[in-house]
Scaffold this motif. Structure first.
Motif, PDB file in Angstrom:
ATOM      1  N   ILE A  54      64.059 -90.316  40.128  1.00  0.00           N
ATOM      2  CA  ILE A  54      63.529 -91.237  39.125  1.00  0.00           C
ATOM      3  C   ILE A  54      63.273 -90.418  37.868  1.00  0.00           C
ATOM      4  O   ILE A  54      62.601 -89.381  37.925  1.00  0.00           O
ATOM      5  N   VAL A  55      63.818 -90.862  36.732  1.00  0.00           N
ATOM      6  CA  VAL A  55      63.702 -90.078  35.504  1.00  0.00           C
ATOM      7  C   VAL A  55      63.128 -90.936  34.375  1.00  0.00           C
ATOM      8  O   VAL A  55      63.344 -92.150  34.326  1.00  0.00           O
ATOM      9  N   TYR A 124      63.935 -94.707  33.037  1.00  0.00           N
ATOM     10  CA  TYR A 124      63.223 -95.390  31.954  1.00  0.00           C
ATOM     11  C   TYR A 124      63.519 -94.604  30.679  1.00  0.00           C
ATOM     12  O   TYR A 124      63.302 -93.389  30.625  1.00  0.00           O
ATOM     13  N   VAL A 125      64.028 -95.298  29.646  1.00  0.00           N
ATOM     14  CA  VAL A 125      64.394 -94.639  28.387  1.00  0.00           C
ATOM     15  C   VAL A 125      63.500 -95.170  27.281  1.00  0.00           C
ATOM     16  O   VAL A 125      63.521 -96.368  26.963  1.00  0.00           O
ATOM     17  N   ASP A 126      62.711 -94.277  26.681  1.00  0.00           N
ATOM     18  CA  ASP A 126      61.832 -94.628  25.566  1.00  0.00           C
ATOM     19  C   ASP A 126      62.567 -94.416  24.248  1.00  0.00           C
ATOM     20  O   ASP A 126      63.253 -93.415  24.063  1.00  0.00           O
ATOM     21  N   PHE A 151      65.806 -99.003  32.622  1.00  0.00           N
ATOM     22  CA  PHE A 151      64.928 -99.766  31.743  1.00  0.00           C
ATOM     23  C   PHE A 151      64.852 -99.013  30.411  1.00  0.00           C
ATOM     24  O   PHE A 151      64.670 -97.791  30.395  1.00  0.00           O
ATOM     25  N   GLY A 152      64.988 -99.737  29.301  1.00  0.00           N
ATOM     26  CA  GLY A 152      64.924 -99.086  27.998  1.00  0.00           C
ATOM     27  C   GLY A 152      64.174 -99.918  26.982  1.00  0.00           C
ATOM     28  O   GLY A 152      64.206-101.158  27.029  1.00  0.00           O
ATOM     29  N   THR A 153      63.476 -99.240  26.073  1.00  0.00           N
ATOM     30  CA  THR A 153      62.805 -99.919  24.966  1.00  0.00           C
ATOM     31  C   THR A 153      63.336 -99.354  23.659  1.00  0.00           C
ATOM     32  O   THR A 153      63.765 -98.206  23.584  1.00  0.00           O
TER      33      THR A 153
END
Length: 415
Positions: A54-55, A124-126, A151-153
């Protein structure tokens, strides 16, 4: 947990529907997209396969800590679950809900090497628009565990940005779901705070960060610049001389600007020191520039708190240190964030320029976005006649943490 937070229907719907391979929350700042995405990420961690890593990816480890881990550890947001988020500042792993989470900074294309050999089940990409396209593609390739999700924002960028053209615009062709948020989608924001946010952003940044629109950077960078109202002949007393911004040049112009905070609660570009060797037909040495800068400060009876120097001018900084000049520091050279700081100060009526700063006054109207770069989805100003503009960006952005909280809040943008 979900029934304890003031979540909007859009936030709840996005959390429930985030089952695609790629899930992207985009839109205005403070619109609730990050909270919704983090809740979805927590749920995904609790059900993620035990095979595969998980990254969490961000522009840097510091931005990951600020934008992802700090909110996750906030009791007011996530209640008891916040106590199950453990991280030591500066470490490249965290533990969330008992799972090891790998933290990866991706500031440039070289970061792709950090993904080599990695197999992931959840990412998860911020701030996804700030991630290199090659890194994003490599990450998708590493999400090879059955049922793996990303998942990205992101805040909106230009319409030519690779994330919009290759992914968001092709959502119907891909295993991708996306949700667009505006300020009105966040029920927890007080009306006064929303009004303050809207007052802080102008021009391009308002359209992107407040309206949440994917719009192109075009025309003048500082389209809010109005010399009739922003150039002054008289200066008030300065309560602080915050700093000097220096854009170093030998063949190109050398420009230094003095920034002060007036007793009236506004910022002022008080004075300018400029030497253009193409006009004078005489190039100066580092020692001569140092002497000229010190003479200029003495004439202005100014003792700035800091001198922010063009980071590429290492030899000039060494000369200043040798000459015993105090407060010398590398300027913060984040171009887009710096342009945003200048735009906020100008557009809100908080920054005025003394008429003697002729180099800056001449440059500001012509400081423009590069249309050819914008067509490729890249925000970049043209590198033409920008020396005083760069000096202004250096000093204003490097001192932003000092002046943002000191300025009058009742000022209105120039008419």
């Amino acid at each position: 947990m979900l029934d304890q937070l003031p979540l909007s229907r859009k936030q709840l719907r996005s959390i429930a529907q985030a089952t695609a391979r790629i899930n992207i929350w985009s839109g205005a700042i403070r619109s609730g997209k990050t909270i919704a995405s983090l809740l979805a990420f927590l749920i995904a961690i609790s059900t993620a396969p035990t095979t595969g890593l998980i990254v969490v990816v961000g522009r840097s480890l510091q931005t990951i800590e600020r934008n992802v881990l700090d909110p996750l550890q906030t009791i007011e947001l996530f209640g008891p679950l916040a106590r199950q988020v453990h991280h030591t500042r500066g470490a490249t792993t965290a533990t969330i809900l008992g799972r090891t989470i790998h933290l990866i900074g991706a500031a440039d294309a070289r970061a792709e090497g950090r993904l080599r050999g990695l197999t992931a089940s959840l990412a998860y990409v911020d701030e996804a628009t700030l991630i290199p396209e090659g890194f994003w593609n490599q990450l998708l390739g590493r999400l090879s565990v059955p049922g793996a999700r990303l998942f990205g924002t992101t805040n909106p960028d230009g319409p030519g940005h690779w994330l919009k053209k290759r992914f968001l615009d092709r959502a119907n062709e891909l295993d991708l779901r996306a949700w667009h948020f505006t300020l009105d989608d966040n029920p927890s924001l007080a009306p006064a705070y929303v009004a303050a946010l809207k007052a802080e952003y102008v021009g391009l940044w308002y359209r992107r960060f407040i309206d949440g629109a994917w719009v192109q950077a075009e025309g003048a960078v500082y389209d809010m610049w109005q010399p009739d109202t922003m150039v002054v002949d008289l200066l008030p007393q300065m309560q602080r001389i915050l700093g000097v911004g220096v854009d170093y040049g030998t063949v190109n112009a050398f420009s230094a600007l003095l920034l002060g905070l007036g007793v009236d609660g506004r910022l002022y570009v008080v004075s300018e020191y400029r030497h253009d060797s193409r006009i004078t037909r005489r190039q100066l040495t580092d020692a001569q520039y140092s002497q000229g800068l010190r003479n200029w400060l003495e004439v202005n009876d100014a003792q700035p708190e800091w001198l922010f120097i063009d980071p590429s001018a290492a030899s000039f900084m060494t000369q200043l240190w040798t000459d015993g000049v105090p407060g010398v520091a590398k300027a913060d050279n984040d171009v887009l964030d710096g342009i945003r700081s200048v735009g906020v100060a100008l557009g809100s009526g908080r920054l005025l320029v003394h008429r003697s700063c002729q180099g800056l006054i001449d440059e500001l109207p012509g400081y423009s976005w590069d249309d050819s770069a914008a067509a490729k989805g890249i925000d970049k100003p043209l590198k033409v006649n920008d020396h005083s503009c760069d000096a202004l960006r250096y000093v204003l952005h490097s001192t932003a943490h000092e002046w943002r909280g000191l300025l009058r809040t009742d000022l209105r943008p120039a008419a």
